[in-house]
Design an enzyme around this catalytic site. Structure first.
Site, PDB file in Angstrom:
ATOM      1  N   GLY A 138       0.839  -1.190   0.000  1.00 19.71           N
ATOM      2  CA  GLY A 138       0.000   0.000   0.000  1.00 19.71           C
ATOM      3  C   GLY A 138       0.869   1.233   0.000  1.00 19.71           C
ATOM      4  O   GLY A 138       1.976   1.242  -0.539  1.00 19.71           O
ATOM      5  N   CYS A 139       0.400   2.269   0.636  1.00 14.79           N
ATOM      6  CA  CYS A 139       1.112   3.542   0.693  1.00 14.79           C
ATOM      7  C   CYS A 139       2.464   3.372   1.386  1.00 14.79           C
ATOM      8  O   CYS A 139       2.538   2.849   2.488  1.00 14.79           O
ATOM      9  CB  CYS A 139       0.246   4.548   1.447  1.00 14.79           C
ATOM     10  SG  CYS A 139       1.063   6.105   1.761  1.00 14.79           S
ATOM     11  N   PHE A 140       3.525   3.831   0.730  1.00 11.75           N
ATOM     12  CA  PHE A 140       4.855   3.666   1.324  1.00 11.75           C
ATOM     13  C   PHE A 140       5.024   4.472   2.602  1.00 11.75           C
ATOM     14  O   PHE A 140       5.834   4.129   3.452  1.00 11.75           O
ATOM     15  CB  PHE A 140       5.988   3.929   0.350  1.00 11.75           C
ATOM     16  CG  PHE A 140       5.930   5.150  -0.526  1.00 11.75           C
ATOM     17  CD1 PHE A 140       5.314   6.321  -0.160  1.00 11.75           C
ATOM     18  CD2 PHE A 140       6.536   5.107  -1.776  1.00 11.75           C
ATOM     19  CE1 PHE A 140       5.292   7.431  -0.982  1.00 11.75           C
ATOM     20  CE2 PHE A 140       6.529   6.205  -2.617  1.00 11.75           C
ATOM     21  CZ  PHE A 140       5.904   7.379  -2.216  1.00 11.75           C
ATOM     22  N   TRP A 141       4.256   5.523   2.773  1.00  9.30           N
ATOM     23  CA  TRP A 141       4.352   6.302   4.006  1.00  9.30           C
ATOM     24  C   TRP A 141       4.007   5.454   5.222  1.00  9.30           C
ATOM     25  O   TRP A 141       4.607   5.595   6.275  1.00  9.30           O
ATOM     26  CB  TRP A 141       3.418   7.501   3.974  1.00  9.30           C
ATOM     27  CG  TRP A 141       3.665   8.502   2.901  1.00  9.30           C
ATOM     28  CD1 TRP A 141       4.835   8.747   2.222  1.00  9.30           C
ATOM     29  CD2 TRP A 141       2.714   9.428   2.383  1.00  9.30           C
ATOM     30  NE1 TRP A 141       4.654   9.761   1.324  1.00  9.30           N
ATOM     31  CE2 TRP A 141       3.363  10.205   1.393  1.00  9.30           C
ATOM     32  CE3 TRP A 141       1.372   9.689   2.652  1.00  9.30           C
ATOM     33  CZ2 TRP A 141       2.705  11.216   0.690  1.00  9.30           C
ATOM     34  CZ3 TRP A 141       0.728  10.694   1.954  1.00  9.30           C
ATOM     35  CH2 TRP A 141       1.394  11.448   0.981  1.00  9.30           C
ATOM     36  N   CYS A 142       3.008   4.580   5.069  1.00  9.78           N
ATOM     37  CA  CYS A 142       2.579   3.724   6.187  1.00  9.78           C
ATOM     38  C   CYS A 142       3.677   2.732   6.566  1.00  9.78           C
ATOM     39  O   CYS A 142       3.967   2.540   7.750  1.00  9.78           O
ATOM     40  CB  CYS A 142       1.310   2.950   5.820  1.00  9.78           C
ATOM     41  SG  CYS A 142      -0.148   3.983   5.578  1.00  9.78           S
TER      42      CYS A 142
END
Length: 184
Positions: free
Chosen positions: A15-19
């Site tokens: 998913g989102c790399f920030w997470c």
């Protein structure tokens, strides 16, 4: 890091790399986490190209870790608890091939461990649907633009960070309290 400065690299998309980055920077044994792109066709893709789906890349994190402190298997066990590996090309409201669940292996040993951990997680019945995580050898990795690096740490007050990233970080901290880096 241990005194021998031994390190390995893992590249994971969930998913989102920030997470993912927000969690892995806190894991003991991890020395570096870089958000980026992997698994696509476009050389040196921009965030816009990745988000369009045309590049074929997934948002990933590339993790440098000390295998004497943290095994690749344990790194993957964390991975399978901080994202949903059963949804094809999506994580929550984030939809598209760039959000697919993927393990880009750096060696035949990582490939074998990834397959073993997937079998372990499926056998444990943690998820009610089958795991759809791709496991394939890494071809290329491109670091994301600077503003994506350390995103959660720099923007924790933003709504996306509070609503999406923070619950994952808090779940991780609770479940893996004994594996967190010790901060002064």
């Amino acid at each position: 890091m241990s005194s021998n400065n031994k390190s390995e690299i893992a590249t994971l998309g969930g998913g989102c790399f920030w997470c993912l980055e927000a969690v892995y920077v806190e894991l003991n044994g991890v020395s570096k986490v870089v958000s980026g792109y992997s698994g696509g066709r476009t050389r040196n893709p921009s965030y816009r190209e990745v988000c369009s789906g045309a590049s074929g890349h997934a948002e990933v994190v590339q993790i440098t870790f000390d295998p004497d402190m943290l095994s690749f298997a344990d790194l993957l066990r964390v991975f399978f608890t901080i994202h949903d590996p059963t949804t094809l090309n999506r994580q929550g409201a984030d939809v598209g091939t760039q959000y697919r669940s993927a393990i880009f292996t750096h060696s035949p040993e990582q490939q074998q461990v990834a397959e073993e951990i997937i079998a372990e997680v499926e056998a444990a019945g943690i998820w009610s649907n089958p795991i759809v995580t791709e496991v394939e050898p890494i071809q290329d990795f491109y670091a994301a633009e600077d503003y994506h690096q350390d995103y959660y740490q720099k923007n924790s007050g933003q709504m996306y960070c509070r609503a999406v990233i923070e619950p994952k970080v808090l779940k991780f901290r609770k479940q893996y309290a004994d594996r967190l880096k010790v901060t002064a």
